[in-house]
Design an enzyme around this catalytic site. Structure first.
Site, PDB file in Angstrom:
ATOM      1  N   SER A 117       0.758  -6.463  -4.873  1.00 35.88           N
ATOM      2  CA  SER A 117      -0.622  -7.098  -4.299  1.00 35.88           C
ATOM      3  C   SER A 117      -0.745  -8.398  -5.206  1.00 35.88           C
ATOM      4  CB  SER A 117      -1.683  -5.976  -4.644  1.00 35.88           C
ATOM      5  OG  SER A 117      -2.994  -6.601  -4.346  1.00 35.88           O
ATOM      6  N   GLN A 137       2.473  -9.888  -1.195  1.00 29.30           N
ATOM      7  CA  GLN A 137       1.261  -9.707  -0.373  1.00 29.30           C
ATOM      8  C   GLN A 137       0.173 -10.651  -0.849  1.00 29.30           C
ATOM      9  OE1 GLN A 137      -1.868  -8.239  -1.669  1.00 29.30           O
ATOM     10  NE2 GLN A 137      -3.042  -9.216   0.141  1.00 29.30           N
ATOM     11  N   ARG A 174     -18.477  -0.349  -0.473  1.00 23.85           N
ATOM     12  CA  ARG A 174     -17.873   0.734  -0.604  1.00 23.85           C
ATOM     13  C   ARG A 174     -18.844   1.474  -1.576  1.00 23.85           C
ATOM     14  NH1 ARG A 174     -12.148  -2.495  -1.756  1.00 23.85           N
ATOM     15  NH2 ARG A 174     -11.920  -2.949   0.642  1.00 23.85           N
ATOM     16  N   LYS A 264      -0.668  -8.305   8.234  1.00 31.83           N
ATOM     17  CA  LYS A 264      -1.412  -6.931   8.032  1.00 31.83           C
ATOM     18  C   LYS A 264      -2.916  -6.919   8.367  1.00 31.83           C
ATOM     19  CE  LYS A 264      -1.623  -3.409   4.434  1.00 31.83           C
ATOM     20  NZ  LYS A 264      -3.214  -3.351   3.941  1.00 31.83           N
TER      21      LYS A 264
END
Length: 396
Positions: A117, A137, A174, A264
């Site tokens: 990541s 990524q 979140r 993605k």
């Protein structure tokens, strides 16, 4: 220093990813467990991702020669031991000491890809020192010059596959992170609660927070000068989400990356076609693990239509909700070429480090072999919707 033993209230050896989730919940401070375990808003999509697999039934077949079941497959010119990729997971180095290095070692041992990541604890260069191949990524970030720096660092490290995450033009809320004080303004009470949470997990405090230092975003230290804690990085990271980015803007990426390109965050067949037009070698059907727009369908539900529209023009990787080898077989039967697992390996890393990740991969491999044998197939390329009971199953 005193020896601090790892908590383990499971009275049996972990046999499943669900068991590893329980172990991770015991080992990690609540704020970290909720960060990896939670989703956005009411977590409806997170649950949909999981339960979609329950709605797909496998067709059991008998008296077929399944003595040579083989989970090997080809993806983007690479031979894999099974159609599984360790998905990019942010903060993995907070789950175990230098966690990304441990996870890479497990993936390398099992001959499957590991994707690092952008917001990893261990840097590109730290992983490169292991001399093991890995993917990188990248988020769509406003600071294009720093993005190009990251691409050049990945190239220098030997990365030949880039995963571009495109589903964060803005950040989904979140609720668990807000309650735990990981997002929004930090109150004094919230800071105290976080400190108590960490202090009540001495094994994690000693083995990860102290022995696993530095706990910073290793890839971003140049971008955030003088930062020495994760909180110092947060404002920069939050400022980098680019809500203005379009498909046209992505063309600059191809000018700076000649390796394999994976897009993605695809949940729509038109977007999948756009990715192919851009020159993507693969797409990841993903709703960010239910961590972005809540209320969208499960990834497994939209997979068949996307697979039909793409019609083998590029590889399709499914992300979201994979918790067993049976899930992997179902995903491939519905059109995926491979699956990404995120939470599954993060739970295992938190519970038992590299050994845990290796064990989870072994579990997935064994379960996949069994599912293939009992549905009467020997090779991954034999898996299709004919092994499903009732092709008209609705997965929505």
């Amino acid at each position: 220093p005193m020896s601090i033993t790892a908590p383990n209230s499971l009275n049996i050896a972990p046999a499943s990813i669900s068991d590893y989730r329980q172990l991770a919940a015991q080992r990690l401070p609540r704020q970290l467990f909720d960060y990896i375990d939670g989703g956005s808003y009411q977590e409806i999509t997170l649950q949909q991702n999981l339960h979609a697999y329950d709605k797909v039934a496998l067709k059991q077949r008998i008296l077929r020669d399944v003595s040579q079941v083989n989970t090997r497959t080809q993806l983007l010119g690479q031979s894999l031991a099974m159609p599984v990729i360790l998905a990019p997971v942010g903060l993995a180095g907070c789950y175990a000491k230098r966690g990304e290095v441990q996870a890479l070692a497990a993936a390398h041992h099992y001959n499957i890809p590991f994707c690092l990541s952008t917001v990893s604890i261990c840097s590109i260069e730290e992983l490169a020192k292991t001399q093991q191949n890995f993917w990188f990524q990248l988020y769509v970030i406003k600071d294009r010059s720093y993005a190009i720096k990251l691409l050049n660092r990945a190239k220098k490290a030997g990365c030949n596959t880039l995963v571009l995450t495109v589903d964060l033009p803005v950040l989904g809320e979140r609720y668990r992170d807000i309650r735990n004080g990981l997002s929004m303004n930090k109150s004094v009470i919230g800071s105290i609660k976080r400190a108590i949470d960490i202090a009540s997990h001495p094994y994690w405090l000693w083995n990860v927070a102290i022995k696993g230092k530095p706990l910073v975003f290793g890839n971003l230290t140049e971008a955030v000068a003088g930062a020495n804690s994760l909180d110092d990085f947060k404002s920069w990271v939050d400022s980098q989400f680019d809500a203005s980015m379009t498909w046209q803007d992505l063309k600059w990426l191809r000018d700076h990356w000649q390796g394999k390109l994976i897009i993605k965050g695809i949940m729509d067949s038109e977007d999948a076609q756009q990715a192919v037009a851009l020159g993507a070698d693969a797409i990841v059907v993903s709703n960010h693990g239910g961590r972005q727009l809540d209320g969208v369908p499960a990834t497994l539900a939209v997979l068949p239509e996307i697979a039909q529209v793409i019609n083998k023009q590029c590889s399709i990787i499914l992300d979201g909700g994979i918790r067993s080898g049976l899930d992997i077989v179902k995903a491939i039967a519905l059109g995926a070429d491979a699956c990404m697992i995120g939470r599954a390996w993060a739970y295992a890393l938190a519970a038992k480090g590299e050994q845990g990740v290796s064990h989870v991969l072994q579990i997935l491999h064994n379960e996949m072999q069994t599912a293939m044998a009992l549905t009467g197939v020997n090779q991954v390329d034999e898996i299709n919707d004919k092994i499903l009971f009732g092709k008209s199953n609705k997965i929505s």
